[in-house]
Every structure is written in C-alpha cells, then in structure tokens.
Design a protein around this motif. Sequence first.
Motif, PDB file in Angstrom:
ATOM      1  N   ALA A  83       0.762  -1.239   0.048  1.00  0.00           N
ATOM      2  CA  ALA A  83       0.032   0.181  -0.030  1.00  0.00           C
ATOM      3  C   ALA A  83       0.731   1.223  -0.063  1.00  0.00           C
ATOM      4  O   ALA A  83       1.893   1.246   0.735  1.00  0.00           O
ATOM      5  CB  ALA A  83      -0.936   0.003   1.117  1.00  0.00           C
ATOM      6  N   LEU A  84       0.563   2.348  -0.846  1.00  0.00           N
ATOM      7  CA  LEU A  84       1.362   3.540  -1.162  1.00  0.00           C
ATOM      8  C   LEU A  84       1.046   4.588  -0.583  1.00  0.00           C
ATOM      9  O   LEU A  84      -0.524   4.936  -0.620  1.00  0.00           O
ATOM     10  CB  LEU A  84       1.491   3.709  -2.752  1.00  0.00           C
ATOM     11  N   ASP A  85       1.953   5.579   0.176  1.00  0.00           N
ATOM     12  CA  ASP A  85       1.512   6.891   0.559  1.00  0.00           C
ATOM     13  C   ASP A  85       1.120   7.699  -0.817  1.00  0.00           C
ATOM     14  O   ASP A  85       1.742   7.492  -1.804  1.00  0.00           O
ATOM     15  CB  ASP A  85       2.771   7.699   1.047  1.00  0.00           C
ATOM     16  N   PRO A  86       0.074   8.332  -0.753  1.00  0.00           N
ATOM     17  CA  PRO A  86      -0.654   9.020  -1.814  1.00  0.00           C
ATOM     18  C   PRO A  86       0.510  10.130  -2.347  1.00  0.00           C
ATOM     19  O   PRO A  86       0.327  10.653  -3.662  1.00  0.00           O
ATOM     20  CB  PRO A  86      -1.812   9.666  -1.394  1.00  0.00           C
ATOM     21  N   VAL A  87       1.403  10.522  -1.513  1.00  0.00           N
ATOM     22  CA  VAL A  87       2.105  11.570  -1.996  1.00  0.00           C
ATOM     23  C   VAL A  87       3.662  11.076  -2.191  1.00  0.00           C
ATOM     24  O   VAL A  87       4.140  11.332  -3.499  1.00  0.00           O
ATOM     25  CB  VAL A  87       2.322  12.717  -0.927  1.00  0.00           C
ATOM     26  N   SER A  88       4.157  10.433  -1.545  1.00  0.00           N
ATOM     27  CA  SER A  88       5.726   9.877  -1.741  1.00  0.00           C
ATOM     28  C   SER A  88       5.582   8.618  -2.354  1.00  0.00           C
ATOM     29  O   SER A  88       6.792   8.377  -3.030  1.00  0.00           O
ATOM     30  CB  SER A  88       6.234   9.790  -0.243  1.00  0.00           C
ATOM     31  N   ARG A  89       4.655   8.027  -2.585  1.00  0.00           N
ATOM     32  CA  ARG A  89       4.682   6.730  -3.027  1.00  0.00           C
ATOM     33  C   ARG A  89       5.296   5.444  -2.239  1.00  0.00           C
ATOM     34  O   ARG A  89       5.873   4.818  -3.077  1.00  0.00           O
ATOM     35  CB  ARG A  89       4.934   6.574  -4.754  1.00  0.00           C
ATOM     36  N   MET A  90       5.391   5.932  -1.189  1.00  0.00           N
ATOM     37  CA  MET A  90       6.422   4.989  -0.353  1.00  0.00           C
ATOM     38  C   MET A  90       5.423   3.830   0.381  1.00  0.00           C
ATOM     39  O   MET A  90       4.292   3.934   0.630  1.00  0.00           O
ATOM     40  CB  MET A  90       6.961   5.674   0.865  1.00  0.00           C
ATOM     41  N   PRO A  91       5.863   2.535  -0.002  1.00  0.00           N
ATOM     42  CA  PRO A  91       5.115   1.387   0.302  1.00  0.00           C
ATOM     43  C   PRO A  91       5.075   1.300   2.169  1.00  0.00           C
ATOM     44  O   PRO A  91       5.958   1.873   2.677  1.00  0.00           O
ATOM     45  CB  PRO A  91       5.932   0.293  -0.083  1.00  0.00           C
ATOM     46  N   GLU A  92       4.186   0.609   2.375  1.00  0.00           N
ATOM     47  CA  GLU A  92       3.938   0.480   3.809  1.00  0.00           C
ATOM     48  C   GLU A  92       4.581  -0.547   4.461  1.00  0.00           C
ATOM     49  O   GLU A  92       4.329  -1.524   5.158  1.00  0.00           O
ATOM     50  CB  GLU A  92       2.359   0.466   4.077  1.00  0.00           C
ATOM     51  N   PHE A  93       5.967  -0.648   4.457  1.00  0.00           N
ATOM     52  CA  PHE A  93       6.853  -1.606   5.064  1.00  0.00           C
ATOM     53  C   PHE A  93       6.795  -1.912   6.590  1.00  0.00           C
ATOM     54  O   PHE A  93       6.822  -2.975   7.036  1.00  0.00           O
ATOM     55  CB  PHE A  93       8.297  -1.359   4.707  1.00  0.00           C
ATOM     56  N   LYS A  94       6.271  -0.957   7.249  1.00  0.00           N
ATOM     57  CA  LYS A  94       6.341  -0.886   8.686  1.00  0.00           C
ATOM     58  C   LYS A  94       5.367  -1.340   9.573  1.00  0.00           C
ATOM     59  O   LYS A  94       5.396  -1.440  10.684  1.00  0.00           O
ATOM     60  CB  LYS A  94       6.998   0.438   9.239  1.00  0.00           C
ATOM     61  N   VAL A  95       4.075  -1.597   8.653  1.00  0.00           N
ATOM     62  CA  VAL A  95       2.861  -1.971   9.398  1.00  0.00           C
ATOM     63  C   VAL A  95       2.111  -3.054   8.676  1.00  0.00           C
ATOM     64  O   VAL A  95       1.879  -2.287   7.502  1.00  0.00           O
ATOM     65  CB  VAL A  95       2.346  -1.039  10.161  1.00  0.00           C
TER      66      VAL A  95
END
Length: 718
Positions: free
Chosen positions: A696-708
């Motif tokens: 799942a991606l952050d809508p701004v940075s497109r960072m995946p949700e690795f941490k949870v």
Amino acid sequence: MSEAAAPTPAAARPAVDTHCPYCALQCGMALRPAAGSGSGSGSGSGGSSGGAVPVEVVERPAFPVNRGALCGKGANAAALLAPGARLTVPLVRPRRGAPLEPATWDEALDRVAAGLSRTAEAHGRDAVGVFGGGGLTNEKAYLLGKFARVVLRTATVDYNGRFCMSSAAAAQNRAFGLDRGLPFPLEDIPRTGCLVLVGGNPAETMPPFVRYLRELRENGGRLVVVDPRRTRTAGLADLHLAPRPGTDLALALGLLHLVVAEGRTDEAFVAERTTGWPEARAAAMAHWPELVESVTGVPVPQLRETVRLFCDAEASMVLTARGPEQQSKGTDTVSAWINLCLATGRAGRPHSGYGCLTGQGNGQGGREHGQKADQLPGYRRLDDPAARAHVAAVWGVDPESLPGPGRSAYELLDSLGRDVRALLVAGSNPVVSAPHAAHVAERLAALDLLAVSDVVLSETAALADVVLPVAQWAEETGTMTTLEGRVVLRRRAVDPPPGVRSDLEVLHGLAARLGHGEGFPVEPEKAFDELRRASAGGPADYAGIGYGRIAAEDGVFWPCPSADHPGTPRLFLDRFATPDGRARFAAVQHRPAAEEPDAEYPLRLTTGRVLAQYQSGAQTRRVAALAAAAPGPFVELHPRLAERLGIGEGAPVAVVSRRGRAVAPARLTDAIRPDTVFMPFHWPGAGRANTVTNPALDPVSRMPEFKVCAVRLEPAGG
C-alpha cells in the motif's frame, strides 16, 4: 644477481583515504595494502571465504563524522573485494529456463542493447525501464538518469531510494521548500537540549552515530526515543515511548495538542516565519491526550513528559527514520512532527530543527541527480519547463525530447511483464527488498529481458537474462552525499579483478551501441563536472564543488553555487526555501494503517535491520564475520504472546499475511509490545520478511507501507 629487496611492511605502505561502502554516515576510513599483498592480493581483513583480500581497513581519525570509529560492517568492508566473493565475468542465459553461462563483454552488452532496442520498437519507449539504487555514486546516478531520458527516452525510471526516505523528502519539500536529510551538520546534535528520535535505531543501523547521542546526554541534553521495541537505541533514552506500529501520526498530533493546550506555542516565530498555522492547530486540537493514548497505547503522562522535555529546553530537535516514514501515511506523519517543531520555534534556529536519518549510502545524492521518476539533476522537477530547458542544454538535446515523470518504484515493479517488458537494474535487489516480494519476483520473471549490473550474484541477478559484473567502492573513484548534505569523495584504492568493468563503462558501452557515442564519459571526474553544470542554479547546487576541494575540506555541504562559496552546513537560519521564505504548516489528521488487525490477522508486523547486516544483505551475507554474527532471520515476539500461542524459544514460526508467509525461528523478548512482532528483512527464501509486507502506497511520496501490516503467527513444525 642482487638479492631481492625485502617486502615493505603493510603498516608502512601508503593508505588511501576513502569512505565506508554502507550507510549514509559515509564514515571515513583508509585502505592499506594487506600484508603480503604484493601485486594486489593478500589475507587482509574481513574473513570472507572468497580468497585473498588485497587491502585492509584502517582508521581515519581526522574525518569529523566518525573520528575513526567504525561498526562491524565497515571494519569488514574489504572482505568483499576478494575475487572469489563476487562476480568477475559477464553471464548470459542462452534461453529461458537455461542456466546462466559465462560470456564476453561484447556478447553481454550486444544482447542488452539489442533487447532494449527491440522492446522499444515493439512496445514503445516506456516499455523499457531502468531501476537504480541508493548505493550508486552521484556520478553513476546522474548518468543512469541521463541514459534513461536521453538514450532510451523512457519515463520508466526510478530507484530503490523510493523505499528509503521519500516520505520525509516529500514532507520537507512541503514544509521547507527543500529536502536535505539533515539541514544541519551532525555536530549540532550534541548541542541541542532535547532530541526526539522517532522510529530509528542507529545503535544497530549506524553505530558511529551513537557518539552524538552520548555527547548530547553528557552535555545535559535529554533523549526521547519513539519505537514499539525497546531497541539498543531506546536503552540510551531518558524516555522511551512505545506506540503501536502505524500510530506515529496520532502521537505527533497529540503532542502538538498539548503544546497548544499548555500555552507553549512560540507565537512570535509562528507569526514571523510560517504560514498555515490556524488550520494545522485546528487539526491537532482534534487529537486530545486520552484519544491519543487509546490509539497509540502511549500513556498520557508520557505524552506530557515528552512535551515538557521538548519545550523546556532552549533548543530541541526531531529526527525521524524509517519507522514513521515507511507507512501509507508517511508524508503526513513526518509533516506532523515538522509541525511540532514549527509551532515551538524549533526550526530555522541554531541547534534546533527537524531532520531525517537517511539510510542508504547515497540515499541523499541518489535522488538529487536524476534517477528518481520525477526529478532532474540538481533536485529540479521534471515537470518544470525551466528545469527541463537548463538540463537539456547541458545534455545537448531538445527539451521536448525529454520524457515526463514516470511510475514510482513499486508501481514500476508491479507493471513488469505487462506495460514494461525490459528492465535494466543497477545496484538493487528488489527480490528481497521490495514489499510483496514474491509478487515482484514473479513480475521480474515475466519480463522479455532482465539485465542486472551488480557486484555479486544477488537474488535479482540470479533471475536475469544478462548479468554485468561491475567494480565496487574501493575499485573506483566517485562522490557520495551523506545524510547531512556533505559531498564526500571515495577514492580508488585497488584495481578491479580482470573482466570487471565500472558502471560508467557499462553505460558508455550501452549508449554507444544505441547510437549515443558521446555524452557518457567513463572517467568519474568528467561525469561529476557535467553533473555540476547540470545542477547549477538548482535547489541541490553542486556547481562550486570539485574533487580537489572535497579532498581538501573533508567534504563540502550543498548548496555550493561557486568555487568561492563556503558551502551550506546549516539551512533555513535566515529564511526557508519557499517562495515567500516562510515554512508551511500542513493540516493533517490521523488515519489508520492501510491494513489493521482483525480476527483472522490479529497482530501487527513491523520490520527493520540488525547490527551485522545491511539492506537486502546481498553483500553482507557474503562476509563470513558478519554472517556468523547474524546468520539468519528470526521472529521477535513477546513471551506472553508466545505462551498464548504455544511457541517456544527457537521454535520455527510462520508469520502469515494476506500476501504470503515467512518462516523463521522465534526469539522471545519483553522488549517488544505483546501485540506486535518484528522481523529483520535482510534474508531471501523462507525467512524473507518482505514476502508478507504490504505494498500500500503513500499518496504523496509513493512509499510502500513496510512498517506495519496485519499478520497471524502459526507454529511451523520441526
């Protein structure tokens, strides 16, 4: 015949000053020929099983960042230079399903160039992709981005640094108008009065950094660590907050609520140097302490004590790391911590501010100079006409020929074998490092052509059609940009083994085969001089930074627009980098993680690193001393949870999510929350943590949700 001269003792041979190949501290070290190395081989240090190591690592006390101190990874860095520990010949897969076979360089490069060209003709330019790495030097990152946009003319380019600090970068750009990991030098940290470290464990990820925390404490400063685990770093803290994974945004908003409620806002700073405060204040006031305690699990008295420590000090800092950033709301989470700094006047002032602990060795420089999907060299925006015109002039091309922004890293990987049919990977191992990794491996296998340029046969390279063996850190010269914005110079200390070429030579060879014989120099300094011209006038301006100056000054801080400019160790003291010079608050609200626990998956998984391994482990797992210290993955869980599930110490346990399962031995500890489990992410195979993580991606940075992500535990048998 005269008697042969006795060999010069290793200790008397000249050492070459350079930098560690691992994290973004880029610790200074020196490399000296190993005893008995003679023409370039010897026992050296490190303990690799790959044969003789030509150099040994020695201290470099004069470099200010680490003052000679090195962690185990740095001390053993020379081990991978042994010829038997790494790739030394190109490999080509003659047909699908066949094993990789040795090939000549001409055969390998011809096949890659033909495959890229054939794919572009059949499916369009954007069907050809480039995936870079945050460990590449500035010169490599610069020319890799140029290769994608000038030679391939593809928008499909990104890099694994998207998985590192893209959320912090997006939040800093939003607030300050500029992103540099630390807007102040590391030496300022011991001078602050209170440091809040959110979701970082530098005692294991970058151990030489810990001296700054110890000096902070010795100077009377206070340390607050926010982490769901009582890590080695949390053990150094005056106060440890242990929120549920995925609730850092609520925690930051709750602290800001208390700042306002207790009358601790710096009204003069807010009025003179910021905009957007009324909206941000209203958003924070919806997060009262008792609500925040129920969401995060952090008791209200600890919230109040954090505010007291932070606001009573004359100067304070917040540093975030991957914990709050690798979330589907990572940008807003970092913005909330920045809001806390702005509301209390802890930004743009000496010994105060917000910063990000960059992870990868060149995570900072790697995104500044063009391998990120939406950026051109100098941190210019790809969709800015003036930026396109400037860089196109340096490159000698029409600005209209440059493609627009492309897909982010995970979106690029997810499209492989469908929209994207050929991929060149340089210095990255997404089979281990990407979220939903089994799916990523399937997409890589579906490509018409996969070419990988790397030092070792990583798990990703093992899937490739063509593998290109390249030189590594001590075998080539190049610049890196540290987490504090200091541009440093790695120097060539030894020759690469016969048959190994540099990444710059690879790009030159491919560009020439694709009709671009000029513009891709193989000499690092020529590449850097062109980078300086391309960055001139941009936010990350390197125009005044040359190799000689870096060597003379132990690095130069960007921006540095001219040779007579002193460089910029401290940003924002006079104004922020926004058009009006004011920092911008962001009105953010807490929201749950993309995947919350439920009856089927009742626990939260968080991931991270261990002391002896680095990133996907492709290199550190091949160093005997490091492999012995951290031989494999594990599942960390609380004894109460283990008792309830009937799981004993060392028993194999399966961590199961909606995407798959990872199996590793259980490690019981009361240093973790009972509702949370932890896995390190350095290993492939059955214990690959990223098999289960959420893309799942952050809508701004497109960072995946690795941490949870939501998981359950199951005994995995004998």
